[in-house]
Design an enzyme around this catalytic site. Structure first.
Site, PDB file in Angstrom:
ATOM      1  N   PHE A  43      -3.724   7.287   3.785  1.00  0.00           N
ATOM      2  CA  PHE A  43      -2.413   7.119   4.424  1.00  0.00           C
ATOM      3  C   PHE A  43      -1.776   5.902   3.788  1.00  0.00           C
ATOM      4  CE2 PHE A  43       0.557   4.895   7.031  1.00  0.00           C
ATOM      5  CZ  PHE A  43       1.270   5.858   7.727  1.00  0.00           C
ATOM      6  N   GLU A  44      -0.601   6.088   3.237  1.00  0.00           N
ATOM      7  CA  GLU A  44       0.192   4.956   2.797  1.00  0.00           C
ATOM      8  C   GLU A  44       1.639   5.402   2.661  1.00  0.00           C
ATOM      9  OE1 GLU A  44      -1.638   3.573  -0.817  1.00  0.00           O
ATOM     10  OE2 GLU A  44      -1.036   5.314  -1.983  1.00  0.00           O
ATOM     11  N   ILE A  45       2.529   4.530   3.051  1.00  0.00           N
ATOM     12  CA  ILE A  45       3.959   4.717   2.817  1.00  0.00           C
ATOM     13  C   ILE A  45       4.376   3.558   1.930  1.00  0.00           C
ATOM     14  CG2 ILE A  45       6.254   4.922   3.834  1.00  0.00           C
ATOM     15  CD1 ILE A  45       4.920   5.757   6.451  1.00  0.00           C
TER      16      ILE A  45
END
Length: 434
Positions: A318-320
């Protein structure tokens, strides 16, 4: 006369047939014009512009959307001079719009996309992930979705995914040079490393495909032609879950608060997989001091002023983040330093510590964000928002006892301490359940 009349009738019928065929061909939405990349790429020798991608006909590197007829509100680059006060973000239950969770959300859209690296056999696992993302967030925002694969996507994968995504779907084939051994890698040496790691039962230690994946996610996904049209990305893996409603647009939050990287889970890396990663990072720091931010997050990465790496990293499934940062000369110089050292194949460097070290060294500390309110699961760890009031307001269905944030193997507490941030209410009680 009769024969002449029959001829006229035939001419009319043929003309009508041609018009009908022309209408259906011109109205078809199955073939979409190729996307024109407009963001410069750094290749180590200065900025350059990527080649124009072409539609996929079974032999090229790129397929655009198929089967998706939804309009996309974020087709063009967002204007940076819009007035955020006219479209307030509902960050707390007291903010206007908090309870407006039906219908299309008002306000601007950021030039952003979801991105997934997947195989055709992952179709049902990624379908599960898409449902979570759409139901908890994207059905109101209709952001695009880019799917990347080292093999061509089959019709079933395209059919299922395009039917679930509310924005446009794009399907890309990874170039062979981005999913193979670079020419400078000693194949015999790499094979011996894999066998040794297999004998020592190191997770993914003998996997070639896992190494290609880590190298691709570390240095190439953001340079794929399909990704060149966007400024922000949200990475989504197969079989992930979102446990709580998302009441605002995280892309807008990143844009308006000048954030370049974000996470929900952090932890320590397996030491056996990265024996010399920090040596390569230190080489980069020595050779490129101009790329190191003054107010960086080195103290999150090292407990002794940079002599050694404490193995803390942001879990990158998960990464933005900012695509423009990843495409910057600073990051490309960093990746090329690591890539030439060969640790993706002579060891088993993961993209998570690679991204994390880059963010910790090259970004200002205020440019890195922790999303406490985005509840997330990827086997085997869970991020369940800390604070009963917050979980209730977000309509979460995760068990707070499963929250990894304050457990001993998590680095999130260290992140808060280094940043000088106040930890969320209830963290102490949760930490005692470790």
């Amino acid at each position: 006369m009769a024969a002449g009349g029959a001829r006229y009738v035939r001419y009319i019928i043929i003309s009508l047939f041609v018009l009908i065929v022309f209408y259906f061909v011109s109205s078809s939405t199955d073939v979409v014009p190729p996307i024109k990349p407009h963001i410069p790429v750094y290749n180590g020798n200065g900025p350059s512009t990527p080649k124009q991608p072409t539609p996929d006909h079974g032999s090229t590197h790129l397929t655009d959307s198929t089967g998706s007829t939804h309009s996309s509100p974020n087709s063009h680059k967002v204007s940076n001079n819009y007035d955020p006060s006219k479209y307030p973000l509902a960050l707390t239950p007291n903010d206007p719009g908090w309870n407006d969770l039906s219908g299309i959300a008002p306000g601007p859209r950021i030039n952003a996309t979801f991105v997934t690296l997947a195989r055709n056999t992952d179709v049902w696992e990624i379908a599960k992930s898409i449902r979570h993302v759409e139901d908890r967030f994207n059905r109101r925002y209709n952001y695009d979705w880019v799917f990347l694969n080292d093999k061509p996507f089959d019709d079933l994968f395209k059919k299922i995914t395009s039917s679930l995504v509310s924005g446009k779907t794009h399907y890309g084939l990874i170039p062979k040079e981005h999913w193979s051994f670079p020419e400078w890698i000693d194949q015999d040496k790499a094979a011996k490393v894999r066998q040794d790691m297999k004998d020592r039962k190191i997770i993914y230690g003998d996997s070639i495909s896992y190494r290609h994946m880590c190298r691709f996610e570390s240095g190439f996904f953001f340079r794929h032609p399909l990704m060149m049209n966007y400024e922000y990305y949200w990475r989504v893996e197969p079989s992930v879950e979102l446990f709580c409603d998302i009441h605002y647009d995280p892309f807008r939050y990143m844009h308006e608060h000048k954030k370049k990287y974000s996470f929900v889970i952090s932890l320590y890396e397996y030491p056996e997989t990265i024996p010399t990663l920090w040596d390569s990072a230190r080489k980069f720091m020595k050779n490129h001091p101009e790329h190191i931010a003054e107010d960086n997050l080195l103290r999150f990465l090292s407990d002794d002023g940079g002599e050694t790496y404490n193995r803390c990293h942001f879990w990158s499934n998960f990464e933005i983040g900012s695509l423009e940062w990843l495409r910057s000369k600073a990051y490309i110089d960093y990746f090329e330093t690591l890539d030439k050292d060969g640790g993706f194949f002579y060891e088993r460097w993961g993209d998570a510590p690679v991204h994390s070290i880059a963010a910790g060294l090259m970004l200002k500390r205020e440019e890195i964000h922790f999303f406490n309110d985005i509840a997330y699961y990827h086997v085997p760890f869970t991020h369940c928002p800390t604070g009963e009031k917050l979980r209730t307001a977000l309509k979460c269905h995760c068990n707070p006892d499963d929250n990894f944030d304050w457990k001993g193997y998590s680095c999130t507490s260290k992140f808060f301490d280094v940043q000088g941030l106040k930890k969320p209410e209830g963290w102490e009680e949760e930490s005692k359940k470790d």
